[in-house]
Design a protein around this motif. Structure first.
Motif, PDB file in Angstrom:
ATOM      1  N   ASN A 162       0.822  -1.210   0.000  1.00  0.00           N
ATOM      2  CA  ASN A 162       0.000   0.000   0.000  1.00  0.00           C
ATOM      3  C   ASN A 162       0.855   1.259   0.000  1.00  0.00           C
ATOM      4  O   ASN A 162       0.393   2.323  -0.424  1.00  0.00           O
ATOM      5  N   ALA A 163       2.093   1.165   0.464  1.00  0.00           N
ATOM      6  CA  ALA A 163       2.991   2.329   0.405  1.00  0.00           C
ATOM      7  C   ALA A 163       3.168   2.791  -1.036  1.00  0.00           C
ATOM      8  O   ALA A 163       3.228   3.996  -1.316  1.00  0.00           O
ATOM      9  N   ILE A 164       3.229   1.829  -1.967  1.00  0.00           N
ATOM     10  CA  ILE A 164       3.360   2.190  -3.381  1.00  0.00           C
ATOM     11  C   ILE A 164       2.082   2.852  -3.875  1.00  0.00           C
ATOM     12  O   ILE A 164       2.127   3.860  -4.587  1.00  0.00           O
ATOM     13  N   THR A 165       0.933   2.295  -3.505  1.00  0.00           N
ATOM     14  CA  THR A 165      -0.340   2.870  -3.944  1.00  0.00           C
ATOM     15  C   THR A 165      -0.513   4.281  -3.387  1.00  0.00           C
ATOM     16  O   THR A 165      -0.973   5.182  -4.099  1.00  0.00           O
ATOM     17  N   ILE A 166      -0.146   4.478  -2.115  1.00  0.00           N
ATOM     18  CA  ILE A 166      -0.185   5.826  -1.534  1.00  0.00           C
ATOM     19  C   ILE A 166       0.731   6.753  -2.323  1.00  0.00           C
ATOM     20  O   ILE A 166       0.369   7.883  -2.663  1.00  0.00           O
ATOM     21  N   GLY A 167       1.940   6.262  -2.631  1.00  0.00           N
ATOM     22  CA  GLY A 167       2.889   7.074  -3.389  1.00  0.00           C
ATOM     23  C   GLY A 167       2.371   7.427  -4.769  1.00  0.00           C
ATOM     24  O   GLY A 167       2.521   8.566  -5.238  1.00  0.00           O
ATOM     25  N   MET A 168       1.724   6.461  -5.452  1.00  0.00           N
ATOM     26  CA  MET A 168       1.143   6.730  -6.766  1.00  0.00           C
ATOM     27  C   MET A 168       0.132   7.869  -6.695  1.00  0.00           C
ATOM     28  O   MET A 168       0.120   8.771  -7.539  1.00  0.00           O
ATOM     29  N   ASN A 169      -0.719   7.805  -5.685  1.00  0.00           N
ATOM     30  CA  ASN A 169      -1.729   8.851  -5.541  1.00  0.00           C
ATOM     31  C   ASN A 169      -1.124  10.167  -5.054  1.00  0.00           C
ATOM     32  O   ASN A 169      -1.557  11.243  -5.465  1.00  0.00           O
ATOM     33  N   LEU A 170      -0.109  10.066  -4.208  1.00  0.00           N
ATOM     34  CA  LEU A 170       0.584  11.264  -3.726  1.00  0.00           C
ATOM     35  C   LEU A 170       1.287  11.979  -4.873  1.00  0.00           C
ATOM     36  O   LEU A 170       1.430  13.207  -4.858  1.00  0.00           O
ATOM     37  N   SER A 171       1.706  11.214  -5.896  1.00  0.00           N
ATOM     38  CA  SER A 171       2.420  11.827  -7.021  1.00  0.00           C
ATOM     39  C   SER A 171       1.551  12.857  -7.729  1.00  0.00           C
ATOM     40  O   SER A 171       2.033  13.896  -8.188  1.00  0.00           O
ATOM     41  N   GLY A 172       0.249  12.568  -7.827  1.00  0.00           N
ATOM     42  CA  GLY A 172      -0.652  13.530  -8.459  1.00  0.00           C
ATOM     43  C   GLY A 172      -0.774  14.803  -7.659  1.00  0.00           C
ATOM     44  O   GLY A 172      -0.818  15.905  -8.221  1.00  0.00           O
ATOM     45  N   MET A 173      -0.832  14.663  -6.327  1.00  0.00           N
ATOM     46  CA  MET A 173      -0.911  15.848  -5.468  1.00  0.00           C
ATOM     47  C   MET A 173       0.362  16.687  -5.593  1.00  0.00           C
ATOM     48  O   MET A 173       0.302  17.920  -5.697  1.00  0.00           O
ATOM     49  N   ILE A 174       1.506  16.016  -5.611  1.00  0.00           N
ATOM     50  CA  ILE A 174       2.781  16.737  -5.746  1.00  0.00           C
ATOM     51  C   ILE A 174       2.833  17.457  -7.091  1.00  0.00           C
ATOM     52  O   ILE A 174       3.236  18.627  -7.172  1.00  0.00           O
ATOM     53  N   ALA A 175       2.402  16.773  -8.154  1.00  0.00           N
ATOM     54  CA  ALA A 175       2.406  17.397  -9.479  1.00  0.00           C
ATOM     55  C   ALA A 175       1.497  18.625  -9.514  1.00  0.00           C
ATOM     56  O   ALA A 175       1.841  19.661 -10.112  1.00  0.00           O
ATOM     57  N   SER A 176       0.337  18.538  -8.861  1.00  0.00           N
ATOM     58  CA  SER A 176      -0.600  19.668  -8.832  1.00  0.00           C
ATOM     59  C   SER A 176      -0.006  20.853  -8.079  1.00  0.00           C
ATOM     60  O   SER A 176      -0.127  22.010  -8.507  1.00  0.00           O
ATOM     61  N   VAL A 177       0.643  20.570  -6.954  1.00  0.00           N
ATOM     62  CA  VAL A 177       1.274  21.643  -6.175  1.00  0.00           C
ATOM     63  C   VAL A 177       2.409  22.281  -6.970  1.00  0.00           C
ATOM     64  O   VAL A 177       2.563  23.516  -6.999  1.00  0.00           O
ATOM     65  N   LEU A 178       3.197  21.453  -7.640  1.00  0.00           N
ATOM     66  CA  LEU A 178       4.305  21.976  -8.444  1.00  0.00           C
ATOM     67  C   LEU A 178       3.798  22.827  -9.604  1.00  0.00           C
ATOM     68  O   LEU A 178       4.439  23.815  -9.985  1.00  0.00           O
ATOM     69  N   MET A 179       2.638  22.465 -10.162  1.00  0.00           N
ATOM     70  CA  MET A 179       2.060  23.287 -11.225  1.00  0.00           C
ATOM     71  C   MET A 179       1.654  24.649 -10.684  1.00  0.00           C
ATOM     72  O   MET A 179       1.906  25.684 -11.314  1.00  0.00           O
ATOM     73  N   LEU A 180       1.026  24.672  -9.514  1.00  0.00           N
ATOM     74  CA  LEU A 180       0.642  25.945  -8.911  1.00  0.00           C
ATOM     75  C   LEU A 180       1.874  26.803  -8.613  1.00  0.00           C
ATOM     76  O   LEU A 180       1.865  28.026  -8.825  1.00  0.00           O
ATOM     77  N   ILE A 181       2.947  26.179  -8.142  1.00  0.00           N
ATOM     78  CA  ILE A 181       4.192  26.904  -7.889  1.00  0.00           C
ATOM     79  C   ILE A 181       4.748  27.456  -9.193  1.00  0.00           C
ATOM     80  O   ILE A 181       5.171  28.623  -9.278  1.00  0.00           O
ATOM     81  N   SER A 182       4.742  26.620 -10.237  1.00  0.00           N
ATOM     82  CA  SER A 182       5.270  27.047 -11.535  1.00  0.00           C
ATOM     83  C   SER A 182       4.480  28.215 -12.109  1.00  0.00           C
ATOM     84  O   SER A 182       5.052  29.145 -12.685  1.00  0.00           O
ATOM     85  N   ILE A 183       3.159  28.182 -11.953  1.00  0.00           N
ATOM     86  CA  ILE A 183       2.315  29.279 -12.426  1.00  0.00           C
ATOM     87  C   ILE A 183       2.654  30.569 -11.684  1.00  0.00           C
ATOM     88  O   ILE A 183       2.778  31.649 -12.282  1.00  0.00           O
ATOM     89  N   SER A 184       2.836  30.466 -10.364  1.00  0.00           N
ATOM     90  CA  SER A 184       3.043  31.660  -9.539  1.00  0.00           C
ATOM     91  C   SER A 184       4.416  32.297  -9.744  1.00  0.00           C
ATOM     92  O   SER A 184       4.559  33.517  -9.583  1.00  0.00           O
ATOM     93  N   VAL A 185       5.439  31.489 -10.100  1.00  0.00           N
ATOM     94  CA  VAL A 185       6.795  32.048 -10.222  1.00  0.00           C
ATOM     95  C   VAL A 185       7.165  32.377 -11.666  1.00  0.00           C
ATOM     96  O   VAL A 185       8.248  32.943 -11.904  1.00  0.00           O
ATOM     97  N   SER A 186       6.300  32.054 -12.624  1.00  0.00           N
ATOM     98  CA  SER A 186       6.631  32.258 -14.034  1.00  0.00           C
ATOM     99  C   SER A 186       5.817  33.398 -14.622  1.00  0.00           C
ATOM    100  O   SER A 186       4.650  33.581 -14.285  1.00  0.00           O
ATOM    101  N   HIS A 187       6.447  34.133 -15.530  1.00  0.00           N
ATOM    102  CA  HIS A 187       5.766  35.281 -16.133  1.00  0.00           C
ATOM    103  C   HIS A 187       5.070  34.927 -17.442  1.00  0.00           C
ATOM    104  O   HIS A 187       4.341  35.747 -17.999  1.00  0.00           O
TER     105      HIS A 187
END
Length: 431
Positions: A162-187
């Motif tokens: 289940n650690a892998i399954t949690i990680g798989m699902n966590l990857s989407g959350m990390i990607a979403s957060v990184l997209m928000l960061i990328s939007i905020s720091v990019s012109h």
């Protein structure tokens, strides 16, 4: 001392949860490339493919980008997982395969960063096919990677699977957060994409380093002994002692495993077909009706981020609560089919060039948001239960094969779900 206590005392200690964390990190890596690509939907559709005078083909690429991306990503992923499964599943050098595939994925993401840095306005069609080719290459390597990780983890107790399954699902959350960061720091969108895909290179490099720790600690060599006596309360009806699977020829072993775990494989298939027919192709095309959040952030937050946060919460819940059991799990899995009409009758707008022809029944933002929460939590929770139950239904010697079959079924479910999403615009709109 009871037999149960004795069995637990013989299980090696995972000091500081080191092994659990290693599997969690690699779980993140298994779906991180896919999540990075789908989170960049706005960059691909509204920047790179949004040319002044688009051809009919380019317009089609824009309208169905996520579906085409899913097909290009998951079809080769399935093929390589099948190949990986049949090439010495129980005795394979999983670590070597993981290292090679991670290195290949890093190389392709560097190429994607290169295409983001150049002006492709005059060749949008070529850019589209380069993107599809990149997605296919990444997910070809990722198919082997994902199968190997599940193969190793299936020799461990259900907590580590289940650690892998949690990680798989966590990857989407990390990607979403990184997209928000990328939007905020990019012109602009170009810089946003370069920053965003650079994060993918960094995280896959972390997974590569984590795999070297697995090799150093000889995790996969000791994994066969690292199993608890935690079986599902409801056992399968097949008599393992009678069939003696260790004496069967290779093909018969696979058939034996499928016979043991087919109910869980069916559950996995249905869970991912429902989830991926809605997310992201439908859910990302449901704009705000109440102005709850700026349109630039609305989909990134309430579609991608919320889905991935709550799918992770659902997987984590399965660490502590495992109900219903294997026999009755199919009931909540079937009930989830109701999510499909719910989201289609939200404010679903198939594309800029198609006009919705059916009424909107669920008009408010809060209805859509509650639907995303319920869809994602149930997806994470139920998929985790299936991946925990499946390896327990076979002898320990075949647990890796069961885990790899489960991983393969996940990708098949994703691919079918993505293709199902292509039907909805034709049912709910006209040009």
């Amino acid at each position: 001392m009871s037999i149960e206590s004795l069995a637990k005392s013989m299980v090696p200690k995972d000091k500081w949860n080191f092994v659990f964390i290693i599997f969690l990190i690699n779980g993140i890596g298994t779906l991180f490339p896919w999540n990075m690509l789908i989170n960049a939907d706005n960059y691909f559709v509204n920047f790179k493919l949004n040319v002044t005078v688009p051809s009919e083909a380019v317009t089609d690429y824009r309208n169905h980008f996520l579906s085409y991306l899913g097909i290009a990503s998951k079809a080769p992923n399935i093929f390589l997982q099948l190949l990986n499964l049949f090439i010495n599943a129980e005795g394979a050098n999983f670590s070597l395969r993981i290292i090679i595939t991670l290195a290949l994925q890093i190389g392709v993401f560097l190429f994607i960063i290169g295409t983001a840095a150049v002006n492709s306005t005059s060749w949008p069609g070529l850019f589209f096919w380069l993107t599809m080719g990149s997605a296919a290459a990444i997910n070809t390597a990722n198919g082997v990677y994902q199968g190997c990780i599940y193969g190793i983890a299936s020799r461990f107790p259900g907590t580590y699977i289940n650690a892998i399954t949690i990680g798989m699902n966590l990857s989407g959350m990390i990607a979403s957060v990184l997209m928000l960061i990328s939007i905020s720091v990019s012109h602009n969108s170009q810089m946003e994409a370069i920053v965003f895909f650079s994060f993918a290179v960094v995280l896959l490099a972390v997974c590569l380093v984590a795999e070297f720790f697995i090799i150093k600690s000889k995790t996969d060599q000791s994994a066969v002994e690292f199993r608890e006596g935690e079986e599902p309360k409801e056992t399968i009806e097949i008599s393992v002692s009678e069939l003696k699977p260790e004496n069967l020829p290779p093909l018969s072993k696979y058939l034996f495993v499928i016979r043991c775990i087919w109910p869980q494989l069916l559950n996995i298939l249905l869970i991912y077909i429902v989830s991926l027919s809605i997310f992201p192709a439908v859910a990302a095309r449901i704009p705000s009706t109440d102005g709850l959040l700026n349109e630039r952030y609305y989909s990134s937050v309430f579609c991608f981020l919320f889905f991935n946060v709550f799918v992770t919460v659902g997987s984590a819940t399965a660490q502590f609560v495992q109900w219903p059991g294997p026999r009755w799990l199919v009931l909540p899995v079937l009930l989830r089919v109701a999510f499909i009409p719910f989201f289609l009758y939200c404010n679903y707008q198939p594309s800029d060039t198609l006009v919705r022809t059916v009424p909107v029944l669920f008009k408010h933002d809060w209805m859509y948001i509650l639907g995303i929460v319920a869809l994602s939590w149930s997806s994470g929770y139920l998929s985790s239960l299936t991946m925990i139950y499946a390896p327990k239904a076979v002898p320990k010697s075949l647990a890796a094969t069961a885990g790899m079959l489960g991983a393969l079924t996940i990708i098949v479910g994703i691919l079918i779900g993505i293709n199902t999403a292509l039907i909805y615009p034709r049912l709910f709109s006209k040009s």
